[in-house]
Motif scaffolding. Structure first.
Motif, PDB file in Angstrom:
ATOM      1  N   UNK A 365     -11.185 -23.992 -39.424  1.00 43.40           N
ATOM      2  CA  UNK A 365     -10.375 -23.669 -40.587  1.00 43.40           C
ATOM      3  C   UNK A 365      -9.202 -23.114 -40.227  1.00 43.40           C
ATOM      4  N   UNK A 366      -9.135 -22.141 -39.442  1.00 42.08           N
ATOM      5  CA  UNK A 366      -8.012 -21.231 -39.132  1.00 42.08           C
ATOM      6  C   UNK A 366      -6.902 -21.816 -38.331  1.00 42.08           C
ATOM      7  N   UNK A 367      -7.142 -23.022 -37.724  1.00 41.17           N
ATOM      8  CA  UNK A 367      -6.163 -23.919 -37.201  1.00 41.17           C
ATOM      9  C   UNK A 367      -5.266 -24.302 -38.281  1.00 41.17           C
ATOM     10  N   UNK A 368      -5.432 -24.200 -39.795  1.00 40.19           N
ATOM     11  CA  UNK A 368      -4.655 -24.613 -40.704  1.00 40.19           C
ATOM     12  C   UNK A 368      -4.449 -23.369 -41.724  1.00 40.19           C
ATOM     13  N   UNK A 369      -5.111 -22.488 -41.484  1.00 40.81           N
ATOM     14  CA  UNK A 369      -4.761 -21.164 -42.353  1.00 40.81           C
ATOM     15  C   UNK A 369      -5.462 -20.119 -41.440  1.00 40.81           C
ATOM     16  N   UNK A 370      -4.633 -19.251 -40.644  1.00 40.79           N
ATOM     17  CA  UNK A 370      -5.524 -18.150 -39.817  1.00 40.79           C
ATOM     18  C   UNK A 370      -6.061 -17.216 -40.604  1.00 40.79           C
ATOM     19  N   UNK A 371      -5.858 -16.951 -41.882  1.00 37.77           N
ATOM     20  CA  UNK A 371      -6.666 -16.102 -42.902  1.00 37.77           C
ATOM     21  C   UNK A 371      -8.050 -16.540 -43.525  1.00 37.77           C
ATOM     22  N   UNK A 372      -8.287 -17.892 -42.989  1.00 39.07           N
ATOM     23  CA  UNK A 372      -9.544 -18.544 -43.766  1.00 39.07           C
ATOM     24  C   UNK A 372     -10.622 -18.272 -42.808  1.00 39.07           C
ATOM     25  N   UNK A 373     -11.326 -17.401 -43.226  1.00 42.05           N
ATOM     26  CA  UNK A 373     -12.492 -16.788 -42.540  1.00 42.05           C
ATOM     27  C   UNK A 373     -13.487 -16.068 -43.469  1.00 42.05           C
ATOM     28  N   UNK A 374     -14.655 -15.701 -42.868  1.00 42.65           N
ATOM     29  CA  UNK A 374     -15.837 -15.074 -43.572  1.00 42.65           C
ATOM     30  C   UNK A 374     -16.303 -15.911 -44.924  1.00 42.65           C
ATOM     31  N   UNK A 396      -5.682  -8.275 -49.880  1.00 40.79           N
ATOM     32  CA  UNK A 396      -6.077  -8.563 -51.209  1.00 40.79           C
ATOM     33  C   UNK A 396      -6.286  -9.839 -51.468  1.00 40.79           C
ATOM     34  N   UNK A 397      -6.067 -10.771 -50.465  1.00 38.72           N
ATOM     35  CA  UNK A 397      -6.333 -12.227 -50.482  1.00 38.72           C
ATOM     36  C   UNK A 397      -7.817 -12.437 -50.594  1.00 38.72           C
ATOM     37  N   UNK A 398      -8.092 -13.821 -51.204  1.00 33.96           N
ATOM     38  CA  UNK A 398      -9.561 -14.306 -51.057  1.00 33.96           C
ATOM     39  C   UNK A 398      -9.508 -15.712 -50.849  1.00 33.96           C
ATOM     40  N   UNK A 399      -9.575 -16.267 -49.622  1.00 32.88           N
ATOM     41  CA  UNK A 399      -9.479 -17.604 -49.137  1.00 32.88           C
ATOM     42  C   UNK A 399     -10.499 -18.259 -49.548  1.00 32.88           C
ATOM     43  N   UNK A 400     -10.345 -19.537 -50.061  1.00 31.47           N
ATOM     44  CA  UNK A 400     -11.142 -20.761 -50.250  1.00 31.47           C
ATOM     45  C   UNK A 400     -10.678 -21.917 -49.522  1.00 31.47           C
ATOM     46  N   UNK A 413      -5.992 -33.065 -42.065  1.00 32.65           N
ATOM     47  CA  UNK A 413      -5.489 -33.590 -43.321  1.00 32.65           C
ATOM     48  C   UNK A 413      -6.428 -33.376 -44.398  1.00 32.65           C
ATOM     49  N   UNK A 414      -7.725 -33.470 -44.120  1.00 31.45           N
ATOM     50  CA  UNK A 414      -9.010 -33.571 -44.897  1.00 31.45           C
ATOM     51  C   UNK A 414      -9.214 -32.139 -45.452  1.00 31.45           C
ATOM     52  N   UNK A 415      -8.513 -31.031 -45.141  1.00 28.13           N
ATOM     53  CA  UNK A 415      -8.932 -29.815 -45.541  1.00 28.13           C
ATOM     54  C   UNK A 415      -7.633 -29.355 -46.239  1.00 28.13           C
ATOM     55  N   UNK A 416      -7.925 -28.145 -47.134  1.00 30.61           N
ATOM     56  CA  UNK A 416      -7.150 -27.474 -48.075  1.00 30.61           C
ATOM     57  C   UNK A 416      -7.437 -26.064 -47.996  1.00 30.61           C
ATOM     58  N   UNK A 417      -6.721 -25.325 -47.943  1.00 28.44           N
ATOM     59  CA  UNK A 417      -7.044 -23.650 -48.201  1.00 28.44           C
ATOM     60  C   UNK A 417      -6.349 -23.104 -49.470  1.00 28.44           C
ATOM     61  N   UNK A 418      -6.835 -22.539 -50.145  1.00 28.75           N
ATOM     62  CA  UNK A 418      -6.399 -21.758 -51.369  1.00 28.75           C
ATOM     63  C   UNK A 418      -6.867 -20.120 -51.482  1.00 28.75           C
ATOM     64  N   UNK A 419      -5.977 -19.592 -51.946  1.00 33.34           N
ATOM     65  CA  UNK A 419      -6.043 -18.083 -52.283  1.00 33.34           C
ATOM     66  C   UNK A 419      -6.466 -17.935 -53.573  1.00 33.34           C
ATOM     67  N   UNK A 420      -7.740 -17.411 -53.806  1.00 35.51           N
ATOM     68  CA  UNK A 420      -8.199 -17.531 -55.180  1.00 35.51           C
ATOM     69  C   UNK A 420      -7.690 -16.217 -56.068  1.00 35.51           C
ATOM     70  N   UNK A 421      -7.476 -15.269 -54.943  1.00 42.25           N
ATOM     71  CA  UNK A 421      -6.980 -13.960 -55.743  1.00 42.25           C
ATOM     72  C   UNK A 421      -5.741 -14.397 -56.837  1.00 42.25           C
ATOM     73  N   UNK A 422      -5.038 -15.363 -56.440  1.00 46.65           N
ATOM     74  CA  UNK A 422      -3.674 -15.613 -57.488  1.00 46.65           C
ATOM     75  C   UNK A 422      -4.106 -16.112 -58.843  1.00 46.65           C
ATOM     76  N   UNK A 423      -5.166 -16.742 -58.947  1.00 41.74           N
ATOM     77  CA  UNK A 423      -5.731 -17.261 -60.049  1.00 41.74           C
ATOM     78  C   UNK A 423      -6.639 -16.291 -61.028  1.00 41.74           C
ATOM     79  N   UNK A 424      -6.771 -15.037 -60.406  1.00 39.74           N
ATOM     80  CA  UNK A 424      -7.602 -13.758 -61.126  1.00 39.74           C
ATOM     81  C   UNK A 424      -6.585 -12.712 -61.472  1.00 39.74           C
ATOM     82  N   UNK A 425      -5.321 -12.845 -61.652  1.00 39.97           N
ATOM     83  CA  UNK A 425      -4.564 -11.804 -61.877  1.00 39.97           C
ATOM     84  C   UNK A 425      -4.350 -11.501 -63.290  1.00 39.97           C
ATOM     85  N   UNK A 426      -4.440 -10.328 -63.879  1.00 39.91           N
ATOM     86  CA  UNK A 426      -4.321  -9.104 -63.212  1.00 39.91           C
ATOM     87  C   UNK A 426      -5.560  -8.465 -62.656  1.00 39.91           C
ATOM     88  N   UNK A 427      -6.821  -9.216 -63.046  1.00 44.28           N
ATOM     89  CA  UNK A 427      -7.930  -8.516 -62.563  1.00 44.28           C
ATOM     90  C   UNK A 427      -8.096  -9.099 -60.961  1.00 44.28           C
TER      91      UNK A 427
END
Length: 474
Positions: A365-374, A396-400, A413-427
């Motif tokens: 998955x890091x081939x489409x998003x280097x931070x998509x780990x763990x 502070x990001x939380x990739x999915x 093309x079958x993969x998408x990555x999203x940072x979940x932290x953007x949907x949790x603001x301000x928490x």
């Protein structure tokens, strides 16, 4: 999902439909549970008619947005629409502190057909948690009246830190994690009884069994038996798998069986998660011979639990050299998936010889998003597979990551990555402590650190739950 599969999934595909055999004791839940009156467990009549994971790269009958394509028959039932996870309006959050949920480090989620349960685990502060939170999916997401909590230590003072859950059509089972607690008390809730009443709950002490092992991670249900995978306890390793016969008494030792993955993988120390695919159960051996292990152990449920021929293994090192640590597995109705900390996801085709490399594929998955780990938790919504990260990145990001099972597994093309932290603001949102799907929404609980925010994604329209549905996604 789930799963580990922390909860059992019975997914409908063109190749197989799994129906649970419920005992008379597992009759339909009563009014308090809200679950549906049916003897069928987890048949998703609203699921896609296309087979998950077809690997064709395209879907002849379905457009990229899930709408009907030009070649669909005019009288065909329109397939469900799956929403884009990058659209912020499809996400909502709830501050758990405002709905009365005081303990918020979750390790697993489970769904009973109406109610969603978040089970507490290790909080990162050596403070064992024991409060299970329940959300009524037929009520408002952010309303305190939609949420109820129950402290299982009221049933047994040692019942704390839960590391897996499964639903059998009537009862919900929770396994003891034991990272900062005794880790021996299995907990069962009767969904026909009131949630907040002590008499609705029962415990079983694993130390009364011959191995006297403690600490578990992951549970699954195969239609009759509940399986709990041994894990890492506070001061002990546990390679044992426990199997409980749901046709027998929960509190009797004779209802339980034991088998150690160390009989299959020499010097196996502990496991992490269990997955059921309709016939086989898969256990992830995390640690063996004083090092991380990449070995997956498989049990054939059509054979005796202690039969040597029922158990086999595969070493993922042979297909991903140098990668020895994997998260609990998840299942999409056709394929089994394992993710590792470096961002690679491996996929097993159960229709090919499990012990051969030909049965496995790998995508980084890091081939489409280097931070998509763990990635450590996963979920499935009938078409898409979700992989969530535990903890946050330094930024502070939380990739999915989300994979479209109608696409090619090895195609970016079958993969998408999203940072979940953007949907949790301000928490803040510190990782995925568990995924659960109720037929429309995908729920993602926070993991360690007593974080306040839980997320919900509006994944599918129309919902996948017909009146006959009882069961649980991841």
């Amino acid at each position: 999902m789930g799963n580990p599969r922390v909860s059992i999934v019975f997914a409908l595909s063109l190749s197989s439909v799994t129906v649970a055999c419920l005992s008379p004791d597992n009759a339909s839940p009563g009014p308090d549970s809200g679950a549906f009156d049916s003897g069928l467990v987890g048949i998703d009549a609203g699921a896609d008619t296309s087979m998950p994971g077809s690997d064709s790269g395209t879907d002849a009958s379905t457009g990229t947005d899930g709408s009907a394509g030009t070649d669909a028959p005019s009288d065909a039932v329109a397939p469900p629409t799956y929403n884009d996870p990058t659209v912020a309006s499809k996400w909502s959050q709830v501050d758990l502190a405002t709905v009365g949920v005081a303990q918020r480090s979750f390790t697993t989620s489970v769904f009973d057909g109406r109610y969603l349960y978040f089970a507490p685990g290790y909080d990162g502060f050596s403070n064992p948690q024991s409060q299970i939170a329940r959300y009524d999916t037929q009520a408002a997401w952010t309303s305190a009246s939609s949420w109820t909590t129950f402290d299982v230590s009221r049933v047994n003072a040692a019942a704390k830190e839960l590391g897996g859950a499964a639903f059998d059509g009537r009862y919900i089972y929770f396994a003891p994690q034991g990272q900062d607690s005794a880790g021996s008390q299995f907990v069962r809730y009767d969904t026909q009884a009131a949630f907040a009443t002590v008499s609705s709950w029962t415990t079983f002490d694993s130390t009364t069994l011959p191995s006297a092992r403690v600490g578990f991670r992951g549970m699954a249900f195969d239609g009759r038996y509940i399986y709990a995978s041994g894990g890492l306890g506070k001061a002990t390793f546990n390679p044992y798998v426990l199997r409980y016969d749901t046709h027998a008494s929960f509190t009797q030792i004779a209802s339980w069986e034991e088998y150690a993955t160390a009989y299959v993988v020499p010097y196996a120390s502990y496991n992490d998660g269990v997955v059921w695919d309709g016939r086989y159960l898969y256990f992830n051996v995390i640690y063996a011979n004083s090092a991380y292990s990449a070995q997956i152990v498989r049990y054939d449920s059509q054979l005796g639990f202690a039969a040597a021929g029922a158990w086999s293994k595969f070493n993922l090192i042979s297909i991903v050299p140098g990668e020895a640590q994997y998260a609990p597995g998840v299942f999409d109705g056709r394929y089994v998936y394992y993710a590792n900390p470096s961002g690679k996801v491996v996929r097993l085709d159960p229709q090919i010889d499990f012990t051969t490399a030909a049965a496995w594929k790998v995508f980084d998955v890091t081939t489409i998003d280097p931070g998509a780990k763990n990635f450590f938790r996963g979920g499935f919504d009938g078409r898409y597979m979700y992989f969530g990260q535990v903890g946050q990145q330094p930024s502070g990001k939380s990739p999915m990551a989300r994979f479209d099972t109608q696409g090619s597994f090895t195609s970016a093309a079958a993969w998408t990555t999203i940072d979940l932290s953007q949907f949790a603001a301000p928490q803040p949102f510190v990782g995925a402590g568990g995924f659960a799907f109720d037929g429309r929404y995908m729920y993602i609980a926070p993991s360690i650190g007593d974080q306040a925010t839980a997320l919900r994604f509006d994944a599918r329209t129309p919902p996948a739950i017909p009146p006959s549905y009882k069961g649980s996604f991841y």
